[in-house]
Enzyme design. Structure first.
Site, PDB file in Angstrom:
ATOM      1  N   LYS A  23       0.835  -1.199   0.000  1.00 12.41           N
ATOM      2  CA  LYS A  23       0.000   0.000   0.000  1.00 12.41           C
ATOM      3  C   LYS A  23       0.870   1.250   0.000  1.00 12.41           C
ATOM      4  O   LYS A  23       0.592   2.220  -0.708  1.00 12.41           O
ATOM      5  CB  LYS A  23      -0.896   0.006   1.238  1.00 12.41           C
ATOM      6  CG  LYS A  23      -1.704   1.289   1.373  1.00 12.41           C
ATOM      7  CD  LYS A  23      -2.492   1.379   2.658  1.00 12.41           C
ATOM      8  CE  LYS A  23      -1.773   2.192   3.699  1.00 12.41           C
ATOM      9  NZ  LYS A  23      -2.666   2.920   4.607  1.00 12.41           N
ATOM     10  N   ASN A  24       1.944   1.237   0.805  1.00  8.52           N
ATOM     11  CA  ASN A  24       2.764   2.435   0.961  1.00  8.52           C
ATOM     12  C   ASN A  24       3.617   2.754  -0.264  1.00  8.52           C
ATOM     13  O   ASN A  24       4.260   3.794  -0.318  1.00  8.52           O
ATOM     14  CB  ASN A  24       3.650   2.322   2.209  1.00  8.52           C
ATOM     15  CG  ASN A  24       2.823   2.399   3.486  1.00  8.52           C
ATOM     16  OD1 ASN A  24       1.662   2.795   3.457  1.00  8.52           O
ATOM     17  ND2 ASN A  24       3.408   2.011   4.603  1.00  8.52           N
ATOM     18  N   ARG A  92      -4.783  10.556   4.843  1.00  6.33           N
ATOM     19  CA  ARG A  92      -3.702  11.546   4.804  1.00  6.33           C
ATOM     20  C   ARG A  92      -2.932  11.557   3.493  1.00  6.33           C
ATOM     21  O   ARG A  92      -2.349  12.559   3.116  1.00  6.33           O
ATOM     22  CB  ARG A  92      -2.690  11.228   5.900  1.00  6.33           C
ATOM     23  CG  ARG A  92      -3.097  11.695   7.255  1.00  6.33           C
ATOM     24  CD  ARG A  92      -1.865  11.792   8.130  1.00  6.33           C
ATOM     25  NE  ARG A  92      -2.191  12.463   9.374  1.00  6.33           N
ATOM     26  CZ  ARG A  92      -2.676  11.841  10.422  1.00  6.33           C
ATOM     27  NH1 ARG A  92      -2.875  10.550  10.379  1.00  6.33           N
ATOM     28  NH2 ARG A  92      -2.957  12.513  11.519  1.00  6.33           N
ATOM     29  N   CYS A 116      -5.249   7.836  10.101  1.00  9.34           N
ATOM     30  CA  CYS A 116      -5.059   7.248  11.450  1.00  9.34           C
ATOM     31  C   CYS A 116      -4.807   8.350  12.474  1.00  9.34           C
ATOM     32  O   CYS A 116      -4.280   9.387  12.160  1.00  9.34           O
ATOM     33  CB  CYS A 116      -3.828   6.339  11.527  1.00  9.34           C
ATOM     34  SG  CYS A 116      -3.798   4.890  10.513  1.00  9.34           S
ATOM     35  N   ARG A 121       1.294  14.538  12.471  1.00 10.03           N
ATOM     36  CA  ARG A 121       2.029  14.360  11.211  1.00 10.03           C
ATOM     37  C   ARG A 121       1.768  15.569  10.345  1.00 10.03           C
ATOM     38  O   ARG A 121       0.932  15.517   9.451  1.00 10.03           O
ATOM     39  CB  ARG A 121       1.502  13.138  10.459  1.00 10.03           C
ATOM     40  CG  ARG A 121       1.868  11.837  11.047  1.00 10.03           C
ATOM     41  CD  ARG A 121       1.587  10.799   9.995  1.00 10.03           C
ATOM     42  NE  ARG A 121       1.421   9.506  10.588  1.00 10.03           N
ATOM     43  CZ  ARG A 121       1.102   8.415   9.920  1.00 10.03           C
ATOM     44  NH1 ARG A 121       0.887   8.474   8.637  1.00 10.03           N
ATOM     45  NH2 ARG A 121       0.990   7.261  10.506  1.00 10.03           N
ATOM     46  N   VAL A 123       1.768  18.583   7.592  1.00  6.27           N
ATOM     47  CA  VAL A 123       2.096  18.600   6.161  1.00  6.27           C
ATOM     48  C   VAL A 123       3.163  19.654   5.873  1.00  6.27           C
ATOM     49  O   VAL A 123       3.511  19.887   4.722  1.00  6.27           O
ATOM     50  CB  VAL A 123       0.832  18.873   5.300  1.00  6.27           C
ATOM     51  CG1 VAL A 123      -0.128  17.708   5.396  1.00  6.27           C
ATOM     52  CG2 VAL A 123       0.164  20.162   5.712  1.00  6.27           C
ATOM     53  N   VAL A 164       9.170  10.130   4.932  1.00  7.37           N
ATOM     54  CA  VAL A 164       8.821   9.383   3.722  1.00  7.37           C
ATOM     55  C   VAL A 164       7.874  10.218   2.869  1.00  7.37           C
ATOM     56  O   VAL A 164       8.071  10.399   1.667  1.00  7.37           O
ATOM     57  CB  VAL A 164       8.159   8.032   4.082  1.00  7.37           C
ATOM     58  CG1 VAL A 164       7.635   7.341   2.823  1.00  7.37           C
ATOM     59  CG2 VAL A 164       9.160   7.121   4.790  1.00  7.37           C
ATOM     60  N   ASP A 306       6.058   0.219  11.749  1.00  4.81           N
ATOM     61  CA  ASP A 306       4.832  -0.498  11.387  1.00  4.81           C
ATOM     62  C   ASP A 306       4.843  -1.964  11.815  1.00  4.81           C
ATOM     63  O   ASP A 306       3.847  -2.667  11.636  1.00  4.81           O
ATOM     64  CB  ASP A 306       4.577  -0.407   9.875  1.00  4.81           C
ATOM     65  CG  ASP A 306       3.948   0.926   9.480  1.00  4.81           C
ATOM     66  OD1 ASP A 306       3.547   1.684  10.380  1.00  4.81           O
ATOM     67  OD2 ASP A 306       3.853   1.203   8.273  1.00  4.81           O
ATOM     68  N   ILE A 328       9.660   6.817  16.265  1.00  2.57           N
ATOM     69  CA  ILE A 328       9.158   7.445  15.037  1.00  2.57           C
ATOM     70  C   ILE A 328       7.879   8.246  15.275  1.00  2.57           C
ATOM     71  O   ILE A 328       7.791   9.415  14.941  1.00  2.57           O
ATOM     72  CB  ILE A 328       8.891   6.388  13.944  1.00  2.57           C
ATOM     73  CG1 ILE A 328      10.114   5.484  13.747  1.00  2.57           C
ATOM     74  CG2 ILE A 328       8.500   7.062  12.626  1.00  2.57           C
ATOM     75  CD1 ILE A 328      11.314   6.147  13.128  1.00  2.57           C
TER      76      ILE A 328
END
Length: 420
Positions: A23-24, A92, A116, A121, A123, A164, A306, A328
């Site tokens: 997915k990522n 997101r 989530c 997080r 932008v 990322v 993850d 993280i």
């Protein structure tokens, strides 16, 4: 209609499982296809809610997008440059539309995102990167608006922190900038490498992806091409942990062992027998004792955040005490109180969780999924607990795991999806 999983505790999980595309990697690649003037085919795209949302979003922008095995994308007819709140609020990743839109069309706007509930997080890193490439950014009425006269300009960008998401934004936008862009302190995740491979397949000139310095030589336009999404290393790791905690034996196919070195090393330290080939990994935990391990999450190639929730479960049922340090994301131990409801012994101290011996094992309970990866650990916990477990709010799982109950059922888990 809220869907839940009902799971009966049982024996070891054993068999073969085919790993889906990541997915990522699929998400940034789908958004980057906005850069392409000619048709693109993307293979191995997982069937997930976030992917469906992204395809719907691209469709709203005027992209012709169909799914027939692969995802086929024709972005030649883009005529709308705004990603609206009703789609962005659930995900997101929508911020990734901004860079390609402003790079190719000179304008773009994206509603401020959802997703989530893990920590802050912002932008900001995306915005700052695009500004350094010459875009003008404004925040108006809940929208991030980007514009540029003419083309973006190549720049030397030193990332304030490893991200990322922002690395993807800058790398994608820089492909159509005038001149050369260098990103220092870039994220090194395999999904960045895969996105760069896609960009190069459609005519970009990206080098150094996978290292902390990425160089992008801007080109005037990007054409079409074919790309196959890389295997999901986190899904792979999740199934490996399921075998480890249940005392089973699982073979994962269509995966990439080289992307999982930190996870495989910790599984071996925990007592598992691991074998690997070019595109497969096997784990055998039959008649072996599981030992707790210490883990510190770190950007790739370190131990992935993850996989942290899955390993906290492993430590809870293993012999000895293991300490997990999360570096993280903040607020990433939301699964621990749920596991404690099942009888686990764990203490959270700041950004560490200390997992002790859970004497007598876990007992079934009603638990709640809080975010994507944590919810997978609750499903596995249910399968090794005594009695019945109900996992609520499983829409979190559907965002990131393709057909998880089908794959687990095939390995011997007693799991069913119920609607209430």
């Amino acid at each position: 209609m809220m869907q839940k999983f009902r799971i009966q505790g049982g024996g070891p999980l054993s068999g073969e499982v085919s790993i889906s595309g990541a997915k990522n990697a699929a998400l940034p690649i789908l958004f980057a296809s906005l850069l392409a003037e000619k048709p693109v085919e993307i293979a191995n795209v997982p069937k997930l809610r976030d992917i469906d949302t992204t395809m719907e979003l691209l469709g709203r922008l005027g992209v012709n997008i169909t799914r027939n095995g692969s995802v086929f994308i024709d972005a030649s007819g883009v005529n709308e440059f705004c990603a609206p709140y009703d789609l962005v609020k659930t995900m997101r990743a929508s911020i990734w539309a901004l860079g390609p839109l402003v790079a190719r069309f000179g304008q773009g706007q994206v509603s401020l995102p959802g997703g989530c509930a893990i920590g802050a997080r912002p932008v900001d890193l995306h915005i700052h990167g695009l500004e350094q490439l010459g875009a003008t950014i404004t925040l108006e009425e809940g929208y991030v608006k980007a514009s540029v006269d003419g083309r973006l300009k190549g720049a030397h960008i030193v990332m304030d922190k490893v991200s990322v998401g922002a690395t993807v934004t800058i790398m994608s936008a820089a492909t159509l900038a005038e001149g050369t862009t260098v990103i220092e302190n870039a994220a090194r995740e395999p999904e960045i490498v895969d996105t760069a491979d896609f960009l190069n397949a459609i005519g970009a000139k990206v080098t150094g992806a996978g290292t902390d310095t990425i160089t992008i030589e801007g080109v005037e336009r990007l054409g079409g091409g074919y790309h196959e999404v890389v295997a999901d290393r986190i899904e792979t790791g999740t199934f490996l942990v399921a075998a480890a905690v249940s005392g089973g034996k699982i073979l994962c196919r269509n995966t990439r062992p080289a992307l999982l070195e930190a996870v495989l090393a910790k599984l071996e330290e925990a007592g598992a027998a691991i074998e690997t080939g070019d595109d497969w990994i096997s784990i055998d935990m039959t008649d072996r004792e599981l030992k707790a391990v210490n883990i510190r999450t770190a950007p790739h190639p370190g131990f992935p955040t993850d996989m942290q929730a899955q390993f906290s479960l492993l430590n809870l049922v293993a012999k000895g005490t293991g300490i997990i340090t999360e570096t993280i994301f903040e607020n990433r131990f939301m699964h621990i109180p749920e596991l404690i409801r099942m009888g686990a012994r764990a203490e959270i101290e700041g950004n560490t969780v200390i997992c002790g011996d859970t004497d007598g094992g876990l007992s079934g309970a009603q638990v709640m999924a809080t975010d994507l990866r944590a919810s997978a650990s609750l499903v596995i916990a249910g399968s090794i607990a005594e009695g019945e477990t109900i996992v609520d709010r499983i829409y979190h799982i559907d965002r990131g795991y393709e057909y998880i109950e089908g794959k687990f059922s095939a390995l011997g888990m007693n799991i069913e999806r119920i609607s209430e």
